[in-house]
Write a protein that holds these residues in place. Structure first.
Motif, mmCIF file in Angstrom:
data_model
loop_
_atom_site.group_PDB
_atom_site.id
_atom_site.type_symbol
_atom_site.label_atom_id
_atom_site.label_comp_id
_atom_site.label_asym_id
_atom_site.label_seq_id
_atom_site.Cartn_x
_atom_site.Cartn_y
_atom_site.Cartn_z
ATOM 1 N N UNK A 1 0.678 -1.145 0.322
ATOM 2 C CA UNK A 1 -0.218 0.033 -0.231
ATOM 3 C C UNK A 1 0.230 1.344 0.198
ATOM 4 N N UNK A 2 1.758 0.949 0.736
ATOM 5 C CA UNK A 2 3.073 2.506 1.024
ATOM 6 C C UNK A 2 3.710 3.338 -0.682
ATOM 7 N N UNK A 3 4.020 1.709 -1.168
ATOM 8 C CA UNK A 3 4.395 1.402 -2.673
ATOM 9 C C UNK A 3 3.906 2.101 -3.256
ATOM 10 N N UNK A 4 2.489 1.121 -3.438
ATOM 11 C CA UNK A 4 1.487 1.966 -4.935
ATOM 12 C C UNK A 4 0.963 3.676 -4.307
ATOM 13 N N UNK A 5 1.065 3.641 -3.097
ATOM 14 C CA UNK A 5 0.418 5.225 -2.323
ATOM 15 C C UNK A 5 1.930 6.019 -3.344
ATOM 16 N N UNK A 6 2.869 5.819 -3.347
ATOM 17 C CA UNK A 6 4.242 6.426 -3.244
ATOM 18 C C UNK A 6 4.635 6.542 -5.065
ATOM 19 N N UNK A 7 3.872 5.525 -6.022
ATOM 20 C CA UNK A 7 3.813 5.312 -7.474
ATOM 21 C C UNK A 7 2.811 6.499 -7.467
ATOM 22 N N UNK A 8 1.929 6.855 -7.003
ATOM 23 C CA UNK A 8 0.605 7.202 -7.115
ATOM 24 C C UNK A 8 1.185 8.976 -7.369
ATOM 25 N N UNK A 9 1.999 9.308 -6.357
ATOM 26 C CA UNK A 9 2.705 10.399 -6.051
ATOM 27 C C UNK A 9 3.707 10.673 -7.112
ATOM 28 N N UNK A 10 4.078 9.728 -7.952
ATOM 29 C CA UNK A 10 5.677 9.585 -8.851
ATOM 30 C C UNK A 10 4.480 10.234 -10.084
ATOM 31 N N UNK A 11 3.506 9.381 -10.373
ATOM 32 C CA UNK A 11 2.842 9.445 -11.518
ATOM 33 C C UNK A 11 2.232 10.916 -11.751
ATOM 34 N N UNK A 12 1.789 11.442 -10.992
ATOM 35 C CA UNK A 12 1.041 12.696 -10.691
ATOM 36 C C UNK A 12 2.281 13.896 -10.871
ATOM 37 N N UNK A 13 3.549 13.435 -11.362
ATOM 38 C CA UNK A 13 4.868 14.060 -11.681
ATOM 39 C C UNK A 13 5.279 13.720 -12.347
ATOM 40 N N UNK A 14 5.019 13.179 -13.152
ATOM 41 C CA UNK A 14 5.101 12.997 -14.701
ATOM 42 C C UNK A 14 6.228 11.136 -14.505
ATOM 43 N N UNK A 15 6.444 10.880 -13.776
ATOM 44 C CA UNK A 15 7.374 9.597 -12.912
ATOM 45 C C UNK A 15 8.610 10.168 -12.748
ATOM 46 N N UNK A 16 8.510 11.996 -12.222
ATOM 47 C CA UNK A 16 9.956 12.048 -12.222
ATOM 48 C C UNK A 16 10.525 13.032 -10.742
ATOM 49 N N UNK A 17 9.131 12.246 -9.778
ATOM 50 C CA UNK A 17 9.231 13.026 -8.466
ATOM 51 C C UNK A 17 10.267 12.152 -7.202
ATOM 52 N N UNK A 18 10.903 11.334 -8.144
ATOM 53 C CA UNK A 18 11.675 11.429 -6.838
ATOM 54 C C UNK A 18 12.961 11.524 -7.181
ATOM 55 N N UNK A 19 14.090 11.641 -7.136
ATOM 56 C CA UNK A 19 15.565 11.315 -8.029
ATOM 57 C C UNK A 19 16.455 10.026 -7.292
ATOM 58 N N UNK A 20 17.527 9.333 -7.672
ATOM 59 C CA UNK A 20 17.738 8.405 -7.105
ATOM 60 C C UNK A 20 18.414 8.028 -5.894
ATOM 61 N N UNK A 21 18.819 9.468 -5.271
ATOM 62 C CA UNK A 21 18.854 9.293 -3.896
ATOM 63 C C UNK A 21 17.693 9.215 -3.239
ATOM 64 N N UNK A 22 16.972 10.207 -3.502
ATOM 65 C CA UNK A 22 15.376 10.149 -2.077
ATOM 66 C C UNK A 22 14.714 8.341 -2.657
ATOM 67 N N UNK A 23 14.986 7.665 -3.724
ATOM 68 C CA UNK A 23 14.777 6.324 -4.250
ATOM 69 C C UNK A 23 14.915 5.717 -3.189
ATOM 70 N N UNK A 24 16.261 6.126 -2.771
ATOM 71 C CA UNK A 24 16.841 5.508 -1.598
ATOM 72 C C UNK A 24 16.729 5.647 -0.648
#
Length: 67
Positions: A6-29
């Protein structure tokens, strides 16, 4: 694992709202580390959880993660 999903899917939704660029590599980690630490702080043995799923410790988000 349902909570992780559920957490990952929610983070996916945020990422989608920003065109797939919501998180940089360091932020993903950092997000993955945060999920790991939060589970551990709540008494979850993360390596054992991953092993029961046939995963490495750092693979628990991979099934659902799109970021």
């Amino acid at each position: 694992m349902d909570t992780v999903r559920r957490v990952v899917l929610a983070l996916n939704a945020v990422n989608t709202q920003f065109g797939g660029g919501a998180y940089e590599t360091a932020e993903r980690e950092l997000l993955c580390d945060y999920i790991d630490r939060t589970l551990a702080e709540h008494g979850i043995d993360v390596p054992a959880l991953a092993a029961r799923q046939g995963l490495g410790r750092h693979e628990i988000t991979d099934e659902w993660r799109e970021w």
